[in-house]
Design a protein around this motif. Structure first.
Motif, PDB file in Angstrom:
ATOM      1  N   TRP A 226       0.804  -1.303  -0.007  1.00 44.20           N
ATOM      2  CA  TRP A 226      -0.180  -0.034   0.055  1.00 44.20           C
ATOM      3  C   TRP A 226       0.709   1.489  -0.163  1.00 44.20           C
ATOM      4  CZ3 TRP A 226       0.571   3.127   4.441  1.00 44.20           C
ATOM      5  CH2 TRP A 226       1.074   2.791   5.454  1.00 44.20           C
ATOM      6  N   PHE A 227       2.160   1.010   0.729  1.00 48.18           N
ATOM      7  CA  PHE A 227       2.690   2.360   0.607  1.00 48.18           C
ATOM      8  C   PHE A 227       3.703   2.712  -0.529  1.00 48.18           C
ATOM      9  CE2 PHE A 227       6.224  -0.364   1.517  1.00 48.18           C
ATOM     10  CZ  PHE A 227       6.068  -1.380   2.587  1.00 48.18           C
ATOM     11  N   PHE A 228       3.792   1.481  -1.455  1.00 51.82           N
ATOM     12  CA  PHE A 228       4.322   1.550  -2.519  1.00 51.82           C
ATOM     13  C   PHE A 228       3.564   1.934  -3.711  1.00 51.82           C
ATOM     14  CE2 PHE A 228       7.219  -0.800  -5.809  1.00 51.82           C
ATOM     15  CZ  PHE A 228       8.467  -0.184  -5.243  1.00 51.82           C
ATOM     16  N   LEU A 229       2.198   2.147  -3.661  1.00 53.16           N
ATOM     17  CA  LEU A 229       1.238   2.068  -5.029  1.00 53.16           C
ATOM     18  C   LEU A 229       1.512   3.598  -5.541  1.00 53.16           C
ATOM     19  CD1 LEU A 229      -2.371   0.952  -3.403  1.00 53.16           C
ATOM     20  CD2 LEU A 229      -0.797  -0.070  -5.282  1.00 53.16           C
ATOM     21  N   GLY A 230       1.769   4.675  -4.789  1.00 54.74           N
ATOM     22  CA  GLY A 230       1.964   5.917  -5.539  1.00 54.74           C
ATOM     23  C   GLY A 230       3.262   6.004  -6.351  1.00 54.74           C
ATOM     24  N   LEU A 231       4.416   5.182  -5.763  1.00 58.01           N
ATOM     25  CA  LEU A 231       5.412   5.166  -6.396  1.00 58.01           C
ATOM     26  C   LEU A 231       5.472   4.452  -7.557  1.00 58.01           C
ATOM     27  CD1 LEU A 231       8.584   4.686  -4.265  1.00 58.01           C
ATOM     28  CD2 LEU A 231       8.628   3.826  -6.541  1.00 58.01           C
ATOM     29  N   GLN A 232       4.497   3.198  -7.562  1.00 58.74           N
ATOM     30  CA  GLN A 232       4.526   2.277  -8.774  1.00 58.74           C
ATOM     31  C   GLN A 232       3.710   3.173  -9.783  1.00 58.74           C
ATOM     32  OE1 GLN A 232       2.225  -1.245  -7.720  1.00 58.74           O
ATOM     33  NE2 GLN A 232       2.109  -2.071  -9.988  1.00 58.74           N
ATOM     34  N   GLU A 233       2.884   3.873  -9.435  1.00 56.59           N
ATOM     35  CA  GLU A 233       2.159   4.751 -10.457  1.00 56.59           C
ATOM     36  C   GLU A 233       3.097   5.633 -11.016  1.00 56.59           C
ATOM     37  OE1 GLU A 233      -0.657   4.037 -11.541  1.00 56.59           O
ATOM     38  OE2 GLU A 233      -1.034   5.736 -12.931  1.00 56.59           O
ATOM     39  N   ALA A 234       4.011   6.384 -10.283  1.00 56.54           N
ATOM     40  CA  ALA A 234       4.687   7.423 -10.668  1.00 56.54           C
ATOM     41  C   ALA A 234       5.969   6.789 -11.771  1.00 56.54           C
ATOM     42  CB  ALA A 234       5.716   8.170  -9.557  1.00 56.54           C
ATOM     43  N   LEU A 235       6.220   5.485 -11.552  1.00 57.63           N
ATOM     44  CA  LEU A 235       7.088   4.757 -12.525  1.00 57.63           C
ATOM     45  C   LEU A 235       6.515   4.641 -13.849  1.00 57.63           C
ATOM     46  CD1 LEU A 235       8.402   2.186  -9.852  1.00 57.63           C
ATOM     47  CD2 LEU A 235       9.982   3.927 -11.027  1.00 57.63           C
ATOM     48  N   TYR A 237       5.377   7.109 -15.562  1.00 55.95           N
ATOM     49  CA  TYR A 237       5.652   8.583 -16.079  1.00 55.95           C
ATOM     50  C   TYR A 237       6.928   8.842 -16.333  1.00 55.95           C
ATOM     51  CZ  TYR A 237       0.590   7.858 -14.733  1.00 55.95           C
ATOM     52  OH  TYR A 237      -0.903   7.464 -14.603  1.00 55.95           O
ATOM     53  N   VAL A 238       7.821   8.582 -15.390  1.00 58.88           N
ATOM     54  CA  VAL A 238       9.054   9.066 -15.240  1.00 58.88           C
ATOM     55  C   VAL A 238       9.959   8.185 -15.010  1.00 58.88           C
ATOM     56  CG1 VAL A 238       8.339  11.618 -14.801  1.00 58.88           C
ATOM     57  CG2 VAL A 238       8.724   9.880 -12.987  1.00 58.88           C
ATOM     58  N   HIS A 239      11.331   8.555 -15.343  1.00 53.37           N
ATOM     59  CA  HIS A 239      12.414   7.560 -15.142  1.00 53.37           C
ATOM     60  C   HIS A 239      12.483   7.197 -13.671  1.00 53.37           C
ATOM     61  CE1 HIS A 239      16.688   6.642 -14.650  1.00 53.37           C
ATOM     62  NE2 HIS A 239      16.646   6.465 -16.202  1.00 53.37           N
ATOM     63  N   PRO A 240      12.923   5.838 -13.460  1.00 53.34           N
ATOM     64  CA  PRO A 240      12.974   5.424 -12.313  1.00 53.34           C
ATOM     65  C   PRO A 240      13.727   6.075 -11.309  1.00 53.34           C
ATOM     66  CG  PRO A 240      13.416   3.612 -13.813  1.00 53.34           C
ATOM     67  CD  PRO A 240      13.332   4.811 -14.495  1.00 53.34           C
TER      68      PRO A 240
END
Lengths: 290, 145
Positions: A226-235, A237-240
């Motif tokens: 759950w705390f990784f979901l936003g990061l997963q979404e951001a990945l 659109y932009v470089h890791p």
């Protein structure tokens, strides 16, 4: 003749009520339960066959599901209560720690997140395996020191979950202990102050199974922790490096640099708030894809 | 008479304390190099030969742990299941004849070519050897991973 004064019940504001809750003690009790149950789970866990041994613990080993659930839910409670503790301390703003003490204490939050994250990776199910490989690629995207960071923390492609396991049970625990040791020497807690929390965690462990998602061909969507979901979404659109290092790094840096008082403190708090809103929106979008 | 406070002792102590601090920092920095060299050392894994003991029809596929084997018009192709975006394990969706990543939905053709991002690079492929039985008929495939 005047009426005698009636006893007034003291009223507390939301802030006072929130700060009055023993978040830190609760986090510590949850951590104790997590460590104890983690040691018990580790007695059956085999990092050479991570998913197989997790499945054995969950399905075959007597009471394995109970101990695994206890480790899972107490760890979740630890992170949530630690976040609440941090919010209460920032909100109350009466502890004027020196900068070095504050940095050392606040670093316990990213360490706690890494502890939970490595726990997800160690079960090596569909979610865990994908999360581990994504994290490895994020590390490798860091210029100049990415390979070193990866070889110290993860190295999943070359070594499976061996190094993740070592860091989960030892490396990150030592790092977390270093962060909070002076704090824990000063502030202690008692089990009897957290009987409700302890009972709730016990009941959760009995009645709720910790998640596990078997690998199967044709799986079309994997959602991270759950705390990784936003990061997963951001990945998407932009470089890791920007999504996985800079984005979470902004809020950690803002927390570490948070001034004690004045307008600067307000600006930092607004920035952290905006970051949280942004990350929440990203997480919501990612959640809707599930 | 006020006794003279010896100024030199605290100065010397301060200097020694600073020196010790710097020496500790330098020692730790010096240890970082052998640490990183040690943890960064890896033994290159031996190639693995994985047998698929079945004959595929043209257009057919077989999904294994590390690859997806297709029998195309031009012959067999073994495509890596590791997504070139962030390494998640991709899957073949037969109904749309597409390989898709479950993490960020990058899409690839059965040959491994990128159709939709965020992945930018094609999937890598593994060498495939056709196995023949005593009558010269295809009995299976050997993929070198």
């Amino acid at each position: 003749m005047t009426t005698p004064p009636v006893f007034d019940r003291p009223t507390f504001s939301l802030k006072e009520k929130f700060i009055g809750i023993r978040w830190g003690g609760g986090a510590l009790v949850s951590l104790y339960i997590s460590v104890i149950s983690g040691v018990i789970v580790a007695l059956q866990y085999n990092p050479a066959e991570p998913f197989y041994s997790t499945t054995v613990i969950e399905l075959i080993a007597p009471y394995g599901s109970f101990w695994r659930s206890m480790h899972y839910y107490s760890s979740q409670a630890f992170l949530l209560l630690l976040i609440c503790h941090l919010v209460a301390v920032v909100w109350e703003n009466t502890h004027y720690y020196s900068r070095s003490t504050w940095v050392r204490l606040t670093m316990s939050l990213p360490v706690a997140i890494l502890l939970l994250f490595t726990g997800y990776v160690l079960r090596d199910d569909a979610t865990g395996e994908a999360a581990g490989l994504i994290a490895e690629n994020i590390m490798l995207s860091v210029p100049f020191i990415g390979e070193w960071m990866n070889s110290l923390l993860l190295s999943i492609t070359d070594n499976g979950v061996k190094r993740v396991y070592v860091n989960h049970i030892a490396g990150l625990m030592v790092a977390g202990g270093y962060c909070v040791w002076p704090h824990l020497r000063r502030y202690t807690t008692r089990w009897r102050s957290h009987v409700g929390l302890t009972c709730a965690l016990l009941l959760l462990s009995v009645f709720l199974t910790a998640p596990i998602e078997p690998q199967h061909f044709g799986i079309t969507h994997i959602a991270g922790p759950w705390f990784f979901l936003g990061l997963q979404e951001a990945l998407r659109y932009v470089h890791p490096f920007w999504a996985g290092i800079v984005l979470p790094g902004i809020v950690v840096a803002a927390l570490l640099k948070l001034p004690h008082k004045g307008k600067a403190r307000l600006i930092y708090l607004v920035c952290i708030g905006l970051w949280l809103v942004f990350y929440g929106v990203l997480s919501a979008i990612s959640f809707m894809r599930i | 008479m006020v006794p003279r406070i010896p100024q030199q002792v605290p100065d010397r102590r301060r200097f020694l304390a600073k020196l010790l601090k710097w020496m500790t920092t330098v020692t730790l920095a010096g240890l970082a190099f052998p640490l990183l060299r040690f943890t960064g050392f890896t033994v290159k894994p031996q190639p693995r030969y994985i047998k698929v003991n079945k004959d595929l029809a043209v257009g057919g596929s077989h999904t294994d742990h590390d690859f997806i084997l297709f029998l195309l018009e031009d012959g067999p192709v073994a495509v890596s299941r590791r997504c070139t975006h962030l390494g998640c394990r991709v899957n073949y969706r037969q109904e749309s004849d597409i390989i898709e990543c479950p993490c960020h939905q990058s899409r690839f053709t059965p040959e491994g070519k990128v159709v939709a991002g965020p992945a930018q690079k094609d999937l890598s492929t593994y060498p495939v050897r056709v196995l023949l039985d005593e009558n010269g008929m295809t009995s299976g495939y050997e993929v070198t991973v």
